[in-house]
Design an enzyme around this catalytic site. Sequence first.
Site, PDB file in Angstrom:
ATOM      1  N   TYR A 163      24.020   5.788  -2.902  1.00 43.77           N
ATOM      2  CA  TYR A 163      24.478   7.289  -2.985  1.00 43.77           C
ATOM      3  C   TYR A 163      25.596   6.926  -3.955  1.00 43.77           C
ATOM      4  CZ  TYR A 163      24.662  12.061  -4.439  1.00 43.77           C
ATOM      5  OH  TYR A 163      24.501  13.534  -4.465  1.00 43.77           O
TER       6      TYR A 163
HETATM    7  N1  LIG Z   1      22.840  19.555  -3.573  1.00 43.49           N
HETATM    8  C1  LIG Z   1      23.727  18.101  -3.402  1.00 43.49           C
HETATM    9  O1  LIG Z   1      24.005  18.764  -1.667  1.00 43.49           O
HETATM   10  C2  LIG Z   1      24.630  17.804  -4.454  1.00 43.49           C
HETATM   11  C3  LIG Z   1      25.752  17.996  -4.199  1.00 43.49           C
HETATM   12  C4  LIG Z   1      26.133  16.428  -5.136  1.00 43.49           C
HETATM   13  C5  LIG Z   1      25.599  16.300  -6.129  1.00 43.49           C
HETATM   14  N2  LIG Z   1      24.155  16.260  -6.269  1.00 43.49           N
HETATM   15  C6  LIG Z   1      23.564  15.745  -7.283  1.00 43.49           C
HETATM   16  O2  LIG Z   1      23.070  16.845  -7.911  1.00 43.49           O
HETATM   17  C7  LIG Z   1      22.088  16.109  -8.773  1.00 43.49           C
HETATM   18  C8  LIG Z   1      21.092  16.948  -8.859  1.00 43.49           C
HETATM   19  O3  LIG Z   1      20.891  17.357  -7.322  1.00 43.49           O
HETATM   20  P1  LIG Z   1      19.458  18.587  -6.630  1.00 43.49           P
HETATM   21  O4  LIG Z   1      20.399  18.803  -5.586  1.00 43.49           O
HETATM   22  O5  LIG Z   1      19.753  19.549  -7.602  1.00 43.49           O
HETATM   23  O6  LIG Z   1      18.042  18.323  -6.020  1.00 43.49           O
HETATM   24  P2  LIG Z   1      16.593  18.405  -5.881  1.00 43.49           P
HETATM   25  O7  LIG Z   1      15.843  17.239  -5.079  1.00 43.49           O
HETATM   26  O8  LIG Z   1      16.261  19.739  -5.912  1.00 43.49           O
HETATM   27  O9  LIG Z   1      16.229  18.118  -7.371  1.00 43.49           O
HETATM   28  C9  LIG Z   1      16.236  16.581  -8.514  1.00 43.49           C
HETATM   29  C10 LIG Z   1      15.580  16.890  -8.971  1.00 43.49           C
HETATM   30  O10 LIG Z   1      15.536  15.375 -10.305  1.00 43.49           O
HETATM   31  C11 LIG Z   1      13.967  14.804 -10.031  1.00 43.49           C
HETATM   32  N3  LIG Z   1      13.921  13.713  -9.997  1.00 43.49           N
HETATM   33  C12 LIG Z   1      14.492  12.445  -9.045  1.00 43.49           C
HETATM   34  N4  LIG Z   1      13.699  11.370  -9.583  1.00 43.49           N
HETATM   35  C13 LIG Z   1      13.773  11.213 -10.802  1.00 43.49           C
HETATM   36  C14 LIG Z   1      13.477  10.498 -11.920  1.00 43.49           C
HETATM   37  N5  LIG Z   1      13.663   9.320 -11.379  1.00 43.49           N
HETATM   38  N6  LIG Z   1      13.417  10.693 -12.983  1.00 43.49           N
HETATM   39  C15 LIG Z   1      13.004  12.388 -13.195  1.00 43.49           C
HETATM   40  N7  LIG Z   1      13.732  13.175 -12.621  1.00 43.49           N
HETATM   41  C16 LIG Z   1      13.393  12.216 -11.482  1.00 43.49           C
HETATM   42  C17 LIG Z   1      13.568  15.601  -8.653  1.00 43.49           C
HETATM   43  O11 LIG Z   1      11.917  15.770  -8.990  1.00 43.49           O
HETATM   44  C18 LIG Z   1      14.265  16.986  -9.161  1.00 43.49           C
HETATM   45  O12 LIG Z   1      12.893  17.420  -9.566  1.00 43.49           O
HETATM   46  C19 LIG Z   1      22.051  15.097  -8.604  1.00 43.49           C
HETATM   47  O13 LIG Z   1      22.551  14.166  -9.113  1.00 43.49           O
HETATM   48  C20 LIG Z   1      22.000  15.014  -6.792  1.00 43.49           C
HETATM   49  O14 LIG Z   1      22.980  13.847  -6.759  1.00 43.49           O
HETATM   50  C21 LIG Z   1      23.537  17.259  -5.482  1.00 43.49           C
END
Ligand SMILES: NC(=O)c1ccc[n+]([C@@H]2O[C@H](COP(=O)([O-])OP(=O)(O)OC[C@H]3O[C@@H](n4cnc5c(N)ncnc54)[C@H](O)[C@@H]3O)[C@@H](O)[C@H]2O)c1
Length: 225
Positions: free
Chosen positions: A132
């Site tokens: 990641y």
């Molecule tokens: N939540 C956190 O703490 C956090 C922190 C830093 C960065 N992020 C980043 O923010 C972004 C969103 O994270 P989140 O917390 O909303 O995650 P989440 O799991 O709530 O949502 C992710 C979404 O992406 C979709 N997804 C996953 N794989 C996919 C694919 N191959 N094709 C199309 N869609 C796909 C999932 O179905 C889901 O709807 C991510 O890139 C994550 O790495 C999140």
Amino acid sequence: MPRTALVTGGLSGLGLASVERLRADGLEVLVLDVEPGGDFVVDVTDVEAVERAVTQAGPIDVLINSAGVVGPQAPLWELGVAAWRHTFDVNVHGTFHLCRAVVPQMRERGWGRIVNFASIAGKEGNPTMAAYSASKAAVIALTKSLGKELATSGVLVNAVVPALIATPMNADTEPDVLARLASLIPMKRVGEASEVAELVAWLASDKVSFSTGATYDVTGGRATY
Ligand SMILES: NC(=O)c1ccc[n+]([C@@H]2O[C@H](COP(=O)([O-])OP(=O)(O)OC[C@H]3O[C@@H](n4cnc5c(N)ncnc54)[C@H](O)[C@@H]3O)[C@@H](O)[C@H]2O)c1
């Protein structure tokens, strides 16, 4: 005419919060997700499916690349090769596929905003999260390169860099890993999705004009650079 945004991963978490926030700003928002329920059921790792969806969508003014996975959590030497590759496929190659498909039309129209989701893990490297962390470092570098390539085109490309935010993504993260990540945040709390979406909305608008290839911190003070 309202601007059109395409949000990947728009069915959950930070993507969903961005969808709601952009709609509140009056944008037409299209949702692309691997899960059913949005406008396009597409796996971002599938370059042909991404290109078909972008063609069908018509002009896209704003692209938000939020689709992402945490990937495997273990010391690097215990990580499976397939799980490592899948993390890069979604987080890095997916972001690349979408940018590649959307940039030509944005350049042609002379206006566009791209917001990529990186992570503090990509700056600092979280232990047991090498796949990641490395994938998010790649998203930061992709954003910086593309931002420079497009700097005079009217298309601005920036990344948001969250720390731990309360979303479904963290549901599968090991409790001890979550506790450690939360303890690193000087504000002593986990972030809310709406706090990230506020920044996304600004980066998707005309209000941002002299920033591109930049990484925007939303970490409650965790980031040191
Ligand atoms: N939540 C956190 O703490 C956090 C922190 C830093 C960065 N992020 C980043 O923010 C972004 C969103 O994270 P989140 O917390 O909303 O995650 P989440 O799991 O709530 O949502 C992710 C979404 O992406 C979709 N997804 C996953 N794989 C996919 C694919 N191959 N094709 C199309 N869609 C796909 C999932 O179905 C889901 O709807 C991510 O890139 C994550 O790495 C999140």
